[in-house]
Scaffold this motif. Structure first.
Motif, short mmCIF file in Angstrom:
data_model
loop_
_atom_site.label_atom_id
_atom_site.label_comp_id
_atom_site.label_asym_id
_atom_site.label_seq_id
_atom_site.Cartn_x
_atom_site.Cartn_y
_atom_site.Cartn_z
N ILE A 1 44.15 35.91 38.56
CA ILE A 1 45.51 35.55 38.96
C ILE A 1 46.28 36.84 39.22
O ILE A 1 46.10 37.84 38.51
N GLY A 2 47.14 36.83 40.22
CA GLY A 2 48.09 37.92 40.45
C GLY A 2 49.49 37.35 40.50
O GLY A 2 49.70 36.27 41.06
N CYS A 3 50.44 38.04 39.90
CA CYS A 3 51.83 37.58 39.90
C CYS A 3 52.74 38.69 40.40
O CYS A 3 52.58 39.85 40.02
N THR A 4 53.71 38.32 41.21
CA THR A 4 54.68 39.30 41.67
C THR A 4 56.09 38.76 41.54
O THR A 4 56.30 37.57 41.23
N SER A 5 57.05 39.64 41.76
CA SER A 5 58.47 39.30 41.65
C SER A 5 59.16 39.59 42.98
O SER A 5 58.83 40.57 43.66
N PHE A 6 60.13 38.76 43.31
CA PHE A 6 60.98 39.00 44.48
C PHE A 6 62.41 39.34 44.05
O PHE A 6 63.36 39.10 44.79
N PHE A 7 62.55 39.88 42.86
CA PHE A 7 63.86 40.41 42.42
C PHE A 7 64.36 41.36 43.51
O PHE A 7 63.57 42.04 44.16
N PRO A 8 65.67 41.41 43.76
CA PRO A 8 66.17 42.15 44.93
C PRO A 8 65.69 43.58 45.07
O PRO A 8 65.54 44.08 46.19
N SER A 9 65.44 44.28 43.96
CA SER A 9 65.06 45.69 44.04
C SER A 9 63.57 45.91 44.28
O SER A 9 63.14 47.05 44.47
N LYS A 10 62.76 44.85 44.28
CA LYS A 10 61.32 45.00 44.44
C LYS A 10 60.98 45.35 45.90
O LYS A 10 61.80 45.18 46.81
N PRO A 11 59.75 45.83 46.15
CA PRO A 11 59.37 46.16 47.53
C PRO A 11 59.61 45.01 48.52
O PRO A 11 60.04 45.24 49.65
N LEU A 12 59.35 43.77 48.10
CA LEU A 12 59.69 42.59 48.89
C LEU A 12 60.61 41.74 48.03
O LEU A 12 60.15 41.07 47.10
N GLY A 13 61.91 41.77 48.31
CA GLY A 13 62.87 41.12 47.44
C GLY A 13 63.69 40.06 48.14
O GLY A 13 63.88 40.10 49.36
N CYS A 14 64.19 39.11 47.36
CA CYS A 14 65.11 38.11 47.89
C CYS A 14 66.52 38.50 47.46
O CYS A 14 66.77 39.66 47.12
N TYR A 15 67.46 37.57 47.48
CA TYR A 15 68.84 37.86 47.09
C TYR A 15 69.21 37.12 45.81
O TYR A 15 70.33 36.63 45.65
N GLY A 16 68.26 37.04 44.92
CA GLY A 16 68.45 36.41 43.62
C GLY A 16 67.16 36.58 42.86
O GLY A 16 66.53 37.64 42.92
N ASP A 17 66.72 35.54 42.18
CA ASP A 17 65.44 35.57 41.49
C ASP A 17 64.40 34.82 42.30
O ASP A 17 64.70 33.83 42.98
N GLY A 18 63.16 35.27 42.20
CA GLY A 18 62.05 34.60 42.86
C GLY A 18 60.77 35.31 42.50
O GLY A 18 60.78 36.45 42.03
N GLY A 19 59.65 34.65 42.69
CA GLY A 19 58.37 35.25 42.39
C GLY A 19 57.25 34.43 43.00
O GLY A 19 57.50 33.41 43.67
N ALA A 20 56.02 34.87 42.79
CA ALA A 20 54.88 34.15 43.34
C ALA A 20 53.64 34.41 42.51
O ALA A 20 53.50 35.47 41.89
N ILE A 21 52.75 33.41 42.52
CA ILE A 21 51.46 33.48 41.83
C ILE A 21 50.37 33.35 42.88
O ILE A 21 50.49 32.55 43.83
N PHE A 22 49.29 34.13 42.71
CA PHE A 22 48.18 34.11 43.66
C PHE A 22 46.88 33.88 42.91
O PHE A 22 46.64 34.47 41.85
N THR A 23 46.02 33.04 43.47
CA THR A 23 44.70 32.82 42.89
C THR A 23 43.78 32.24 43.96
O THR A 23 44.24 31.66 44.94
N SER A 24 42.49 32.41 43.74
CA SER A 24 41.51 31.75 44.61
C SER A 24 40.74 30.69 43.83
O SER A 24 39.73 30.18 44.30
N ASP A 25 41.24 30.33 42.65
CA ASP A 25 40.66 29.28 41.82
C ASP A 25 41.41 27.98 42.09
O ASP A 25 42.59 27.85 41.77
N ASP A 26 40.72 27.01 42.68
CA ASP A 26 41.38 25.76 43.07
C ASP A 26 41.97 25.02 41.88
O ASP A 26 43.07 24.46 41.96
N GLY A 27 41.22 24.99 40.77
CA GLY A 27 41.69 24.27 39.59
C GLY A 27 42.95 24.89 39.00
O GLY A 27 43.89 24.18 38.64
#
Length: 366
Positions: free
Chosen positions: A176-202
């Motif tokens: 699993i990989g997790c990232t943040s879209f907090f405004p100061s991050k390399p890819l940021g939104c204008y509030g809070d946000g994040g994402a999870i990545f996986t190649s495991d279907d379950g």
């Protein structure tokens, strides 16, 4: 002078951001609108992961990941004490014990050579942090995890989205990989946000359900969950920013390279080491200095904004000191916590401004 210049970025993206936000205002689907899945599909393509699950924040992404793995009371999760508190916070919230191993003094990332000694029969996950924008030594960490019963590895990539490791993207390097879209991050939104990545279907199915209160279908709950959705408007903003994200990553790499070159002649400033098999997107541009308080005062007097990421390692925080397990010496984590200083860093930082910053740092550390 701006520590992170979000205004310059907005000026270059004003029209696409407004257009994207207006579409959401027009269709009115503020929760789980079409932009949510659109962003997930774009990020799947970007990272190469089979699944992307957006979340309310980077912290929520980590918590949902642990919940999907079934981590709970009696379990241990190995991580680093030199990171933002959210890394240990989610382990404690899951009911597990954070186990801290030391960091490499030159990268500030988890020292993989300390990992084997920390693994016990209670180890349910390993959570390396890709600190300051550089991916940790994921191949060695993964190899150790496989040899000890296929322990799941979660990359905390809150600061490293866009970085590469041996040709692969951060967030697509482990279970699993997790990232943040907090405004100061390399890819940021204008509030809070994040994402999870996986190649495991379950795991992907479990995480999609957990983020909407454990709901498999409307009002049918298969597991305990959280309210962990990313707002449609924030997804729209990230979609607009994706249009120039590759260019901004190139600019970050160039700004970081200039800093490293300019700082090379300063004997009292220790630069972050960037391993030759990976890139660093400089979520923070951090150096190490002696007499930090003096240096911070001198830089402030010269009009240079700074920050300290992070002054107190997690094994010394009151909330975790009594509830964590320390695996071996944490001397390097203690040492870097006392010496780190983050300098202004963003894709729009000009050479002239960097020269001003470095000149002030030279004087402050002389």
């Amino acid at each position: 002078m701006q520590f992170i210049d979000l205004k310059a970025q907005y000026a270059s993206l004003r029209d696409p951001i407004h257009e994207r936000m207006q579409r959401v205002l027009d269709h009115g689907q503020y929760i789980m609108g079409p932009e949510v899945r659109e962003l997930e599909q774009r990020l799947e393509g970007y990272t190469g992961s089979s699944h992307c699950i957006t979340a309310a924040s980077g912290t929520e992404a980590l918590l949902i990941s642990l919940m999907a793995l079934g981590v709970g009371p009696g379990d241990e999760v190995i991580t680093t004490p030199f990171t933002f508190v959210a890394t240990a916070e989610v382990i404690a919230l899951a009911g597990a014990t954070p186990v801290f191993v030391d960091v490499e003094p030159d990268t500030c990332n988890m020292d993989a050579s300390r990992l084997v000694a920390a693994i016990t029969g209670r180890t349910r996950a390993i959570m390396p942090v890709s600190l300051y924008g550089q991916v940790a030594d994921m191949e060695e960490i993964q190899s150790i995890a496989r040899r000890h019963g296929d322990i799941p590895v979660i990359e905390d990539a809150a600061q490293s989205f866009g970085a590469t490791y041996r040709g692969a993207r951060s967030c697509n390097l482990s279970t699993i990989g997790c990232t943040s879209f907090f405004p100061s991050k390399p890819l940021g939104c204008y509030g809070d946000g994040g994402a999870i990545f996986t190649s495991d279907d379950g795991l992907a199915k479990a995480m999609r359900e957990i983020r909407v209160h454990g709901q498999e279908r409307r009002y049918f709950h298969t597991r305990v969950g959280v309210g962990g959705r990313m707002d449609t408007l924030q997804c729209a903003i990230v979609l607009a920013k994706l249009e120039q994200f590759d260019r901004e990553i190139e600019q970050r790499l160039a700004v970081g390279a200039r800093y490293l070159e300019m700082l090379g002649d300063l004997p009292n400033v220790q630069r972050l080491s960037v391993r030759p098999d990976r890139t660093c997107v400089w979520g923070q541009f951090t150096v190490q200095v002696d007499r930090r308080e003096h240096v911070l005062q001198q830089l402030a007097a010269a009009g240079i904004p700074t920050a300290v990421h992070y002054p107190v390692p997690l094994h010394r925080q009151p909330a975790y000191a009594a509830s964590c397990r320390i695996a071996g010496s944490l001397e390097h984590a203690d040492a870097v916590a006392a010496r780190v200083v983050s300098l202004p860093m963003h894709p729009y930082l000009e050479r002239q401004t960097q020269e001003q910053i470095v000149a002030a740092l030279a004087q402050a550390t002389a």
